[in-house]
Every structure is written in C-alpha cells, then in structure tokens.
Write a protein that holds these residues in place. Sequence first.
Motif, PDB file in Angstrom:
ATOM      1  N   ASP A 293       0.830  -1.208   0.000  1.00 20.12           N
ATOM      2  CA  ASP A 293       0.000   0.000   0.000  1.00 20.12           C
ATOM      3  C   ASP A 293       0.861   1.253   0.000  1.00 20.12           C
ATOM      4  OD1 ASP A 293      -2.306  -1.472  -0.040  1.00 20.12           O
ATOM      5  OD2 ASP A 293      -3.048  -0.816   1.914  1.00 20.12           O
ATOM      6  N   LEU A 294       1.847   1.306   0.893  1.00 27.17           N
ATOM      7  CA  LEU A 294       2.713   2.478   0.974  1.00 27.17           C
ATOM      8  C   LEU A 294       3.470   2.702  -0.328  1.00 27.17           C
ATOM      9  CD1 LEU A 294       4.124   2.060   4.588  1.00 27.17           C
ATOM     10  CD2 LEU A 294       2.787   4.007   3.765  1.00 27.17           C
ATOM     11  N   MET A 295       3.968   1.626  -0.926  1.00 25.60           N
ATOM     12  CA  MET A 295       4.776   1.746  -2.128  1.00 25.60           C
ATOM     13  C   MET A 295       3.960   2.190  -3.333  1.00 25.60           C
ATOM     14  SD  MET A 295       7.162  -1.116  -4.027  1.00 25.60           S
ATOM     15  CE  MET A 295       5.775  -2.162  -4.522  1.00 25.60           C
ATOM     16  N   LEU A 296       2.772   1.607  -3.526  1.00 26.27           N
ATOM     17  CA  LEU A 296       1.995   1.879  -4.727  1.00 26.27           C
ATOM     18  C   LEU A 296       1.044   3.061  -4.582  1.00 26.27           C
ATOM     19  CD1 LEU A 296       1.107  -1.762  -5.850  1.00 26.27           C
ATOM     20  CD2 LEU A 296       2.871  -0.254  -6.789  1.00 26.27           C
ATOM     21  N   ILE A 297       0.539   3.306  -3.391  1.00 23.53           N
ATOM     22  CA  ILE A 297      -0.420   4.395  -3.210  1.00 23.53           C
ATOM     23  C   ILE A 297       0.287   5.717  -2.926  1.00 23.53           C
ATOM     24  CG2 ILE A 297      -2.344   5.241  -1.803  1.00 23.53           C
ATOM     25  CD1 ILE A 297      -3.086   2.299  -1.281  1.00 23.53           C
TER      26      ILE A 297
ATOM     27  N   GLY B 133      -6.117  -3.533  -7.753  1.00 25.45           N
ATOM     28  CA  GLY B 133      -6.932  -2.870  -6.739  1.00 25.45           C
ATOM     29  C   GLY B 133      -6.131  -1.841  -5.966  1.00 25.45           C
ATOM     30  N   VAL B 134      -4.890  -2.168  -5.634  1.00 24.19           N
ATOM     31  CA  VAL B 134      -4.036  -1.207  -4.930  1.00 24.19           C
ATOM     32  C   VAL B 134      -3.644  -0.068  -5.863  1.00 24.19           C
ATOM     33  CG1 VAL B 134      -1.870  -0.875  -3.687  1.00 24.19           C
ATOM     34  CG2 VAL B 134      -3.161  -2.984  -3.352  1.00 24.19           C
ATOM     35  N   MET B 135      -3.256  -0.385  -7.102  1.00 22.67           N
ATOM     36  CA  MET B 135      -2.857   0.661  -8.052  1.00 22.67           C
ATOM     37  C   MET B 135      -4.002   1.624  -8.352  1.00 22.67           C
ATOM     38  SD  MET B 135      -0.453  -1.503 -10.722  1.00 22.67           S
ATOM     39  CE  MET B 135      -0.332  -0.129 -11.870  1.00 22.67           C
TER      40      MET B 135
ATOM     41  N   THR C 235       9.541  12.809 -15.345  1.00 25.15           N
ATOM     42  CA  THR C 235       8.127  12.727 -14.989  1.00 25.15           C
ATOM     43  C   THR C 235       7.504  11.573 -15.768  1.00 25.15           C
ATOM     44  OG1 THR C 235       8.082  15.144 -14.756  1.00 25.15           O
ATOM     45  CG2 THR C 235       5.965  14.010 -14.792  1.00 25.15           C
ATOM     46  N   ASP C 236       7.004  10.563 -15.059  1.00 24.13           N
ATOM     47  CA  ASP C 236       6.457   9.365 -15.687  1.00 24.13           C
ATOM     48  C   ASP C 236       5.076   9.057 -15.120  1.00 24.13           C
ATOM     49  OD1 ASP C 236       9.041   9.123 -16.787  1.00 24.13           O
ATOM     50  OD2 ASP C 236       9.687   7.691 -15.250  1.00 24.13           O
ATOM     51  N   ASP C 237       4.294   8.335 -15.896  1.00 29.08           N
ATOM     52  CA  ASP C 237       3.059   7.752 -15.383  1.00 29.08           C
ATOM     53  C   ASP C 237       2.720   6.554 -16.262  1.00 29.08           C
ATOM     54  OD1 ASP C 237       0.960   7.418 -13.658  1.00 29.08           O
ATOM     55  OD2 ASP C 237      -0.157   9.197 -14.269  1.00 29.08           O
ATOM     56  N   VAL C 238       2.391   5.426 -15.632  1.00 26.41           N
ATOM     57  CA  VAL C 238       2.074   4.196 -16.359  1.00 26.41           C
ATOM     58  C   VAL C 238       0.879   3.550 -15.689  1.00 26.41           C
ATOM     59  CG1 VAL C 238       4.530   3.924 -16.895  1.00 26.41           C
ATOM     60  CG2 VAL C 238       3.565   2.627 -15.003  1.00 26.41           C
ATOM     61  N   GLY C 239       0.031   2.899 -16.482  1.00 26.66           N
ATOM     62  CA  GLY C 239      -1.110   2.245 -15.871  1.00 26.66           C
ATOM     63  C   GLY C 239      -2.097   1.717 -16.879  1.00 26.66           C
ATOM     64  N   VAL C 240      -3.284   1.362 -16.380  1.00 21.90           N
ATOM     65  CA  VAL C 240      -4.358   0.806 -17.195  1.00 21.90           C
ATOM     66  C   VAL C 240      -5.595   1.683 -17.027  1.00 21.90           C
ATOM     67  CG1 VAL C 240      -5.878  -1.172 -17.555  1.00 21.90           C
ATOM     68  CG2 VAL C 240      -3.454  -1.543 -17.040  1.00 21.90           C
TER      69      VAL C 240
END
Length: 331
Positions: A139-143, A250-252, A283-288
């Motif tokens: 949680d700490l790492m991803l949120i 769910g965490v991401m 500056t990056d951002d990755v996801g679904v």
Amino acid sequence: MRGLLLAAVAAATIGMPAHGDSVPERTRLDPPSLARNVPTLAMLRSKLDAEARSGSARVGLAAIDITTGDMVSVNGDQHFPMASTVKVAIAAAFLHGVQQGRLSLGASYGLSPAQARLARGLGDMRLHGRSLSGAELLDLMLIRSDNAAADTLLAAIGGTRALGGWLENAGISGQRVDRSIAELLRDHESKKQIRVGKGRRRHWITVSVPRAAPVGDTRDSSTPEAMVALLAKLRNGELLDRERTAYLFGVMARCRTGPYRIRGLLPAGTPVAHKTGTMNGITDDVGVIGLPNGHELAVAIFETGGGGARAHDRKIAQLSRILYDHFGATS
C-alpha cells in the motif's frame, strides 16, 4: 508481442477490481484486421508525435488496447528512466512470491541495518523504524510511492538481480533494474552547504541537490513498449493468478500521486490503475485505463528534460486524453 495481447474484457464491467474481487473473464479474439487498423493507428501516431514534440521535454509513450491488441507508440523503443514506475515490477514480483508461498502479505518485513544506513539522509526515504506487513508495504509503495517500502519489498524478493530474473522469465525485454531506490537517489543527489537565517541566527545547513544522470546512462530504465507489455501481461492474468492480479490492480487504482498526469484530463469517474515516477527532470506515469467502450488500455508515458513539473504533467494528461478519445471510440 501480439500473441500476448489478444484478449477481451467481459462486457459486464470495466472497473478496476478492489481487494479480493476476481479479474473479469476474458475470451480470445481473432487478430484484428491490419488493413482496417493501420490507417487509423497511423493517424493517431501522427497526432501523438506532434503533441509529444510540442514542448521542450523528450517524450516516449506506448499504448496497447488490451482487448484488441492494437498498439501505438512514439519513441516506444527508446530507453527512459523509470524512477518510481519500477515499483510495478517490484509489486508484481513480490505477489508472485506470495502466490508461490515463499512470501506473505501478512508476514512482517523491514529494512536491514545496512539498508537503513544507506537510506539515512536521502530525500524521500521515509524510514519506518519498525517492520510492516507485506500488505502495508505494498500500500505504501503503490499508493504513496514510499521509497523505503519499495526497498524493503525489493530486498524480500532477493534484490535487483532476482527482479531482473523475474522480468526475463516474464518475457519482458527492454526493462532493466540495476539499483535499489536508495542507491538511485544517492546517485541522483549531491550534498551542498548553504547559509540560512539572519543576524545571529544565520547558520550553515546541508541540503540535497538533485543531479542529472550522465548522458547515455540506461541503468534503471525501460522502453515504453516494454512497460506496456508488462502491464498488459499482468492485466491479462498471464503473470499472476486471478487473486493476485485483482489485488495488484486494486491497490494501483488507489494511487494518490500524480493526479494531473494520466487522470488529469480524463472524464470524472474514469477507472485508472496507475503508478507515477518523479525525479530530477523526470516525470512518468504508467497504468491501465478503463474505456467507455468496455476495453482497457495499457499506457506508459515517460518524460525527461526541461519545461518544469507542471508542463510535464500537462503533457502526460494531453497525451492520455488523445489516447482515451481514440481507443475509447473503437467498436
């Protein structure tokens, strides 16, 4: 790559799963007609390329419609610093260990004395001073993008070499992990003494000053295409079982960093499960992204160079909206 991407999301839902929810069932589709898709993808790539070139930063991006396998990229085969987006791979490798029974979400993990000494005094290394459970660390790492949590989980899976082996076994080429987060921060910071205060209260303090990586340094980097391949394989359930896949996304989906990046210009309520990365000039951002047509889109956008943080955020938001509008309108 096309073979790993040809899957469809069930029509019932496109939302990111919460903890404990199952991953939507997916059915195989025939490969899309290249003759039908190439012209529109070519037009999309031209639009993305023009937007990417419009600022002073170097931009790389890739996106895959996980439902159809359609892919577009701009500088997608070039390496960019991952910064904290590497935490997606750390989380996935840790959950793979949980799936195998070697690691546990309920067990406690902490920084070793050597890791704590290395991290002490570095910016953005919030040391906990106590062990936390695997679930709390994820949680700490991803949120919140906590770096000490990331290094704790990285050590739990066996370090950078073990993570590199996991990526290789997953079939991900073009992504490399060479240093812990503490080592990465140490190499990107230098110490400088400055005077602060007035009169008798004037005194010297030591501060951390960001330092750019040497030109051509490809350590801890990824191509955008490698990152979206990792995201697509994970979302398709090819690297983790259903329970762990649902847990990861769910965490991401609860990520609190970078609200003006991928999410910035998307319609309110759009499902996004993502991970940001930020360092000196990076500056990056990755996801679904969940799309209105029921598809899901894996996206990776990396930026390096000038322009400032606000301009970088805005660029990622604009590129994400272009991708959303195109792939969201596809039947």
